[in-house]
Write a protein that holds these residues in place. Structure first.
Motif, PDB file in Angstrom:
ATOM      1  N   ASN A 242      57.694   9.234 -16.832  1.00 60.34           N
ATOM      2  CA  ASN A 242      58.175   8.803 -18.142  1.00 60.34           C
ATOM      3  C   ASN A 242      57.284   7.682 -18.680  1.00 60.34           C
ATOM      4  OD1 ASN A 242      59.545   7.741 -20.300  1.00 60.34           O
ATOM      5  ND2 ASN A 242      61.553   7.812 -19.312  1.00 60.34           N
ATOM      6  N   PRO A 243      56.633   7.905 -19.833  1.00 56.73           N
ATOM      7  CA  PRO A 243      55.672   6.915 -20.332  1.00 56.73           C
ATOM      8  C   PRO A 243      56.293   5.576 -20.714  1.00 56.73           C
ATOM      9  CG  PRO A 243      56.023   8.645 -21.953  1.00 56.73           C
ATOM     10  CD  PRO A 243      56.699   9.080 -20.700  1.00 56.73           C
ATOM     11  N   ARG A 244      57.594   5.525 -20.877  1.00 62.63           N
ATOM     12  CA  ARG A 244      58.235   4.270 -21.274  1.00 62.63           C
ATOM     13  C   ARG A 244      58.757   3.479 -20.084  1.00 62.63           C
ATOM     14  NH1 ARG A 244      56.605   3.649 -26.461  1.00 62.63           N
ATOM     15  NH2 ARG A 244      56.859   5.579 -27.593  1.00 62.63           N
ATOM     16  N   MET A 245      58.573   3.965 -18.869  1.00 57.92           N
ATOM     17  CA  MET A 245      59.078   3.233 -17.706  1.00 57.92           C
ATOM     18  C   MET A 245      57.903   2.717 -16.871  1.00 57.92           C
ATOM     19  SD  MET A 245      62.092   5.863 -16.659  1.00 57.92           S
ATOM     20  CE  MET A 245      62.837   5.113 -15.224  1.00 57.92           C
TER      21      MET A 245
ATOM     22  N   MET B 158      51.216  -3.258  -8.372  1.00 57.79           N
ATOM     23  CA  MET B 158      51.073  -2.554  -9.640  1.00 57.79           C
ATOM     24  C   MET B 158      52.422  -2.115 -10.201  1.00 57.79           C
ATOM     25  SD  MET B 158      47.849  -2.312 -10.240  1.00 57.79           S
ATOM     26  CE  MET B 158      46.260  -2.389  -9.442  1.00 57.79           C
TER      27      MET B 158
ATOM     28  N   ASN C 180      54.635  -3.170 -12.024  1.00 63.81           N
ATOM     29  CA  ASN C 180      55.007  -3.395 -13.421  1.00 63.81           C
ATOM     30  C   ASN C 180      54.079  -2.700 -14.395  1.00 63.81           C
ATOM     31  OD1 ASN C 180      57.261  -4.844 -12.890  1.00 63.81           O
ATOM     32  ND2 ASN C 180      56.192  -6.801 -12.841  1.00 63.81           N
ATOM     33  N   ARG C 181      53.173  -1.874 -13.892  1.00 64.12           N
ATOM     34  CA  ARG C 181      52.276  -1.155 -14.793  1.00 64.12           C
ATOM     35  C   ARG C 181      52.940   0.124 -15.291  1.00 64.12           C
ATOM     36  NH1 ARG C 181      46.138  -2.003 -14.804  1.00 64.12           N
ATOM     37  NH2 ARG C 181      46.104  -4.214 -14.277  1.00 64.12           N
ATOM     38  N   TYR C 182      52.345   0.663 -16.347  1.00 64.93           N
ATOM     39  CA  TYR C 182      52.891   1.886 -16.946  1.00 64.93           C
ATOM     40  C   TYR C 182      51.995   3.080 -16.597  1.00 64.93           C
ATOM     41  CZ  TYR C 182      56.167  -1.023 -19.376  1.00 64.93           C
ATOM     42  OH  TYR C 182      57.191  -1.891 -19.650  1.00 64.93           O
TER      43      TYR C 182
ATOM     44  N   HIS D  58      50.368   5.329 -18.155  1.00 68.31           N
ATOM     45  CA  HIS D  58      49.108   5.617 -18.832  1.00 68.31           C
ATOM     46  C   HIS D  58      47.984   4.708 -18.371  1.00 68.31           C
ATOM     47  CE1 HIS D  58      50.897   2.386 -21.290  1.00 68.31           C
ATOM     48  NE2 HIS D  58      49.667   2.061 -21.582  1.00 68.31           N
ATOM     49  N   GLU D  59      48.303   3.718 -17.538  1.00 66.17           N
ATOM     50  CA  GLU D  59      47.254   2.836 -17.033  1.00 66.17           C
ATOM     51  C   GLU D  59      46.662   3.345 -15.719  1.00 66.17           C
ATOM     52  OE1 GLU D  59      48.388  -1.526 -18.331  1.00 66.17           O
ATOM     53  OE2 GLU D  59      50.133  -0.510 -17.552  1.00 66.17           O
TER      54      GLU D  59
END
Lengths: 301, 328
Positions: B111-114, B153, B155-157, B159-160
């Motif tokens: 999920n891109p928002r999590m 990592m 806390n990264r999303y 797409h990173e």
């Protein structure tokens, strides 16, 4: 595995969410930032403008009341910064108060549509099948009813009040949003992260709240900011017909209506000031929405 | 594996989809698309079953039917003695922690928002909602470290991260509830070759460590050969062959398997030029209207009249090989 021990002590890396990315893009858009500043100023005007004038929105200046046309223009001497309205009330105080009502109606309408419309549309789209059919047909039916007619009936039957106006706006504002949210949900629900959540056994309400809605929000927020001006216009129209807010309260639409009626007597300030606020706010909302759309547009990523 | 009782035992599993014919009226009966049409197999604890077949042969549908993500038309899926298909929704939910899934598109499956910390923690929080937050965090860090993602990592999303890293995160999400079975739906086909090898080796290491069973779906035969104990070949929703991995590649039984194996590229130009690829005639028939009898007969070089009449059953050919063919 030496890196593991280092990692335990190392600081946790902060990630940049998609929202943060969008914020950076938004602040690069000058028109959108200018609009945001205008909107903030207009809101401050609505909240604190009342402190700048000794007059209230219902007080009549008996000294000038007899000769509004010649003496009632904008003036610092009389402390009527925007002049007087046809009945001798201070126009500045009335614009402040009208701005409050109009912004409130715009924001409440948009909020209702965001909360109700998004959840309704996401539920219908995600669960699908027969429930989707029933829920969306209800929306179709509500949309097919001429809402202006219903609203006028509501206001006539239950008496004209701001509360009834909110009810009427609440009834219609979420319909379009529900359709938009449903359409987006249909495209999100087949993504693999939703499948992963289903496979893991996450319950349906949690999937909708945690996985569907946050991914809808980009579209929803943009649509909501574009909905605010249309709600304000809608209210202005109703007030223009004389069915909206009631004296001594007022709104942009009511003020513009009043000013337009006096146009031929040459008291153009009565039309000009409310119209100015109306126009710059609507412009600002449109550019703000545009900026948000560009910032949140997934195609940019 | 002295007394092998299967972990998962699938019998006569059928998944049919309703397809509305063009210009259909609401009351006309829909056509049935037989995506999976009577599949039987057993999966032993600690075993890796590879599933191969061309696009549209029902590999992914089979996996989703076992997980009850698509409704099945009939058959049974016995998981440690419980029939998953007849369980209630809540009964099924209790079993979902024992089987997890890894998906094809690594980025789309997150999920891109999590943040990845939230993503990996989700199965744990779903099945053990009373786990204290500090323990959740520790478990997430531990499992991320296991799959080779730096735990700082969290806390990264998504797409990173790169595709290979995203797939590792997907594996971490599957591992955190300590499942007994992981279904991998083409987990490496979206990755480039060097990353494929890393991810596959990671999966094999983890499997050995935790005694997992894997169902590994792919259309790359060399990848399947590398990871699988046994391989199942699907054609048009039917099993045409199940065999020990080595045996299948050394002596493929079914003519379809032979054609598949002969088409595997050999990483030596000379040998590849000499290799005779067995080309099949015609296209894959429509699963809306599969051929009578043996589904493969329309393209089979060895087809005989009997093939059009009777559907060949899977029969044991020794050396752990089962083939569904009248002729061979």
């Amino acid at each position: 595995m030496t890196h593991v021990t280092n990692v335990e002590t190392a600081e946790v890396v902060k990630g940049r969410s998609l929202w943060q990315d969008a914020r950076v893009r938004f602040f690069r858009n000058k028109a959108a930032v200018a609009s945001m500043i205008i909107l903030i100023l207009v809101s401050l005007f609505a909240l604190f403008g009342g402190m700048l004038t000794p007059w209230s929105n219902e007080e009549i200046d008996w000294n000038l009341m007899g000769d509004v046309r010649t003496l009632g223009g904008p003036s610092f001497e009389t402390k009527h910064y925007f002049g007087l309205d046809p009945l001798g009330r201070d126009l500045f105080a009335r614009v402040v108060q009208g701005t409050q009502i109009s912004l409130m109606i715009g924001i409440v309408g948009a909020l209702i549509s965001v909360v109700v419309g998004t959840l309704y549309g996401a539920t219908a789209g995600f669960i699908g099948g027969r429930l989707d059919n029933i829920m969306m047909r209800i929306v179709d039916i509500l949309m097919a009813i001429p809402y202006m007619f219903v609203l006028i009936l509501l206001l006539v039957v239950f008496g004209r009040s701001i509360f009834m106006l909110f009810v009427g706006i609440g009834l219609i504002s979420w319909l379009d949003m529900a359709r938009i949210a449903r359409g987006q949900t249909l495209s999100i629900k087949n993504k693999e992260f939703v499948e992963a959540a289903i496979a893991t056994g996450v319950s349906t309400p949690k999937i909708i709240i945690r996985h569907i809605v946050p991914n809808l929000l980009g579209v929803v927020i943009v649509y909501a900011t574009l909905l605010v001006p249309s709600m304000i216009m809608f209210e202005s129209f109703i007030s223009f017909l004389g069915l909206g807010v009631q004296e001594p309260l007022t709104s942009w639409g009511a003020l513009i209506n009043e000013g337009a009626g006096q146009m031929r007597y040459g008291t153009l300030w009565m039309l000009g000031f409310p119209l100015f606020f109306f126009l710059i706010s609507l412009f600002a909302f449109f550019f703000f929405g545009d900026g948000l759309r560009d910032a949140l547009d997934p195609k940019d990523r | 594996m002295n007394a092998p009782s299967p972990l998962l035992s699938v019998r006569d599993l059928k998944v049919w989809f309703d397809i509305k014919p063009k210009g259909a009226m609401p009351w006309t009966a829909p056509d049935k698309l037989k995506a999976v049409d009577g599949v039987d197999f057993d999966l032993m604890p600690g075993e890796t079953l590879g599933i191969v077949g061309e696009s549209g042969c029902g590999k992914s549908t089979l996996a989703r039917a076992i997980m009850r993500m698509v409704p099945s038309e009939g058959g049974t899926v016995l998981w440690l003695g419980d029939d998953l298909l007849s369980l209630t929704k809540n009964g099924m939910r209790a079993h979902r922690k024992e089987m997890q899934m890894i998906f094809q598109d690594p980025l789309a499956s997150l999920n891109p928002r999590m943040t990845i910390g939230q993503i990996v923690a989700e199965p744990l929080k779903t099945h053990f909602p009373n786990t204290p937050a500090s323990e959740v965090k520790d478990r997430v860090r531990e499992v991320l470290d296991r799959v080779g993602i730096l735990p700082n990592m969290i806390n990264r999303y998504p797409h990173e991260f790169s595709g290979g890293q995203c797939q590792r995160i997907g594996i971490a999400r599957a591992l955190i509830v300590k499942p007994q079975l992981i279904i991998c739906d083409e987990p490496v086909s979206a990755l480039d070759v060097s990353i494929q090898a890393q991810v596959i080796n990671l999966l094999m290491d983890i499997q050995e460590e935790m005694g997992l069973s894997l169902i590994f779906i792919a259309h790359d035969l060399s990848v399947v050969k590398h990871i699988s104990t046994r391989v199942m070949v699907l054609y048009l929703g039917n099993v045409v062959e199940i065999s020990e991995s080595d045996q299948l590649y050394r002596a493929p039984g079914h003519p379809y398997t032979q054609a598949l194996i002969s088409a595997v590229p050999i990483p030596d130009p000379k040998a590849h030029a000499e290799n005779e690829v067995m080309l099949l005639d015609a296209d894959l028939p429509s699963p809306l209207d599969p051929p009578s009898g043996c589904v493969f007969r329309t393209r089979c070089p060895l087809a005989e009249p009997v093939c059009a009449e009777i559907k060949p059953p899977l029969t044991d050919r020794g050396k752990g090989q089962q083939v569904a063919c009248h002729v061979i």
